[in-house]
Write an enzyme that holds these catalytic residues in place. Structure first.
Site, PDB file in Angstrom:
ATOM      1  N   SER A 113     -39.253  37.006  36.947  1.00  0.00           N
ATOM      2  CA  SER A 113     -40.450  36.274  37.366  1.00  0.00           C
ATOM      3  C   SER A 113     -40.281  34.764  37.237  1.00  0.00           C
ATOM      4  O   SER A 113     -41.235  34.019  37.438  1.00  0.00           O
ATOM      5  CB  SER A 113     -41.662  36.722  36.544  1.00  0.00           C
ATOM      6  OG  SER A 113     -41.451  36.480  35.154  1.00  0.00           O
ATOM      7  N   HIS A 154     -45.995  37.041  36.202  1.00  0.00           N
ATOM      8  CA  HIS A 154     -45.018  37.587  35.263  1.00  0.00           C
ATOM      9  C   HIS A 154     -45.185  39.099  35.118  1.00  0.00           C
ATOM     10  O   HIS A 154     -44.197  39.851  35.159  1.00  0.00           O
ATOM     11  CB  HIS A 154     -45.195  36.916  33.900  1.00  0.00           C
ATOM     12  CG  HIS A 154     -44.341  37.504  32.819  1.00  0.00           C
ATOM     13  ND1 HIS A 154     -42.994  37.258  32.704  1.00  0.00           N
ATOM     14  CD2 HIS A 154     -44.655  38.347  31.790  1.00  0.00           C
ATOM     15  CE1 HIS A 154     -42.504  37.911  31.667  1.00  0.00           C
ATOM     16  NE2 HIS A 154     -43.498  38.574  31.092  1.00  0.00           N
ATOM     17  N   HIS A 165     -42.597  42.738  35.281  1.00  0.00           N
ATOM     18  CA  HIS A 165     -42.655  44.000  34.538  1.00  0.00           C
ATOM     19  C   HIS A 165     -42.925  45.237  35.395  1.00  0.00           C
ATOM     20  O   HIS A 165     -42.207  46.238  35.298  1.00  0.00           O
ATOM     21  CB  HIS A 165     -43.745  43.917  33.461  1.00  0.00           C
ATOM     22  CG  HIS A 165     -43.348  43.158  32.247  1.00  0.00           C
ATOM     23  ND1 HIS A 165     -42.365  43.580  31.374  1.00  0.00           N
ATOM     24  CD2 HIS A 165     -43.812  41.977  31.738  1.00  0.00           C
ATOM     25  CE1 HIS A 165     -42.231  42.716  30.391  1.00  0.00           C
ATOM     26  NE2 HIS A 165     -43.092  41.729  30.585  1.00  0.00           N
ATOM     27  N   GLU A 202     -37.766  41.797  28.212  1.00  0.00           N
ATOM     28  CA  GLU A 202     -38.111  40.470  28.730  1.00  0.00           C
ATOM     29  C   GLU A 202     -36.921  39.733  29.342  1.00  0.00           C
ATOM     30  O   GLU A 202     -37.055  39.111  30.395  1.00  0.00           O
ATOM     31  CB  GLU A 202     -38.722  39.616  27.616  1.00  0.00           C
ATOM     32  CG  GLU A 202     -40.132  40.016  27.213  1.00  0.00           C
ATOM     33  CD  GLU A 202     -41.170  39.749  28.285  1.00  0.00           C
ATOM     34  OE1 GLU A 202     -40.874  39.065  29.288  1.00  0.00           O
ATOM     35  OE2 GLU A 202     -42.301  40.234  28.125  1.00  0.00           O
TER      36      GLU A 202
END
Length: 292
Positions: free
Chosen positions: A189, A125, A130, A170
């Site tokens: 992700s 993730h 990110h 997010e």
């Protein structure tokens, strides 16, 4: 890894992690599942940054990149840095880090028995979702806007900022050539979440389609969200620049005891007025060295 994160100091290299074959296989499984979906549904900024990560940070389906390599590259690109963390942080602590262009990242990876699922953020993730976006200047600045607004904010306003973070950094979408594209890490992700948000073919039953709202931080700040199921609501910005400008205006209107400004030359945050120091706090709390 928890001890590594606990003992890490800001001015020291992030220790390298020797991942096992099972962990690398898990990374490869996630990469293979996501690669075609990135091409279809990721925003142009993500795809451009991912190419740079491949060239400079060792991104590859058969190699888990090291945080130190990524941190050094991001520092050159956008003045962002990675810092290892052993688990989940409070919203205030996490957002405060963004104010200093610091992204707290885990180093552990999900269990190899379930390579396409994780109950909490892991290295897949963090590094696939990110990190590439932090190589984009608009996105990096946007993330820092949320962080700067969190400094000195009330608990209520930190909660609003955390909601804005969730619905943008997010799970944010942006418009690109007439299509909805993903820039949020929770989308980039997760193959299921990405298709849920962006693919019409994913929804056989119209009742499962998520609601897409225009990006408005004043609305996102109060929009509740689940953490164990697909998101029922996503926010769509006209562009990353649009997302940043609207977030900046929202943050400027939040009541705060001071306004924080970031100095790129000294990697420090300055405030626009004197404040009373909390009893027991250090005499000076103005730089990334002191806080993060």
């Amino acid at each position: 890894m928890t001890e590594v994160a606990k003992n890490h100091r800001w001015n020291r290299p992030i220790p390298r992690v020797e991942y096992t074959k099972e962990e690398i296989d898990t990374w490869s499984a996630v990469w293979d599942q996501m690669e075609d979906l990135w091409d279809k549904h990721a925003c142009r900024e993500y795809k451009r940054s991912m190419e740079l990560m491949k060239q400079n940070c060792g991104y590859d389906r058969s190699n888990i990149p090291q945080q130190q390599d990524i941190s050094e590259f991001l520092l050159k690109q956008t003045n962002f840095q990675m810092r290892p963390v052993g688990g989940l942080l409070s919203s205030r602590d996490f957002l405060n880090g963004l104010a200093f262009r610091i992204f707290f990242s885990t180093q552990y990876i999900r269990h190899y028995s379930k390579p396409l699922y994780t109950p909490e953020p892991d290295i897949c993730h963090e590094l696939l979702g990110h990190a590439p976006m932090f190589a984009d200047r608009d996105f990096a600045d946007f993330s820092q806007e949320i962080g700067l607004a969190s400094l000195g904010a009330s608990d209520e306003d930190v909660a609003k900022l955390a909601h804005c973070y969730w619905h943008s950094v997010e799970f944010g979408l942006c418009r690109e050539n007439g299509e909805n594209k993903a820039y949020g890490a929770g989308l980039l992700s997760s193959f299921g979440e990405l298709e849920h948000a962006c693919s019409d073919e994913f929804h056989q039953d119209c009742s499962t389609r998520p609601e897409i709202k225009d990006w408005d931080p004043a609305v996102a700040a109060y929009q509740e969200f689940p953490i164990t199921t697909y998101q029922p609501v996503y926010f769509l910005a006209a562009s990353l620049q649009d997302a940043k400008e609207k977030m900046r205006r929202f943050c400027e209107d939040l009541p705060r005891p001071f306004f924080a400004l970031y100095n790129t030359q000294t990697n420090s945050v300055h405030i626009d007025r004197p404040v009373r120091r909390t009893k027991g706090a250090p005499d000076e709390i103005t730089t990334a060295r002191d806080i993060v």
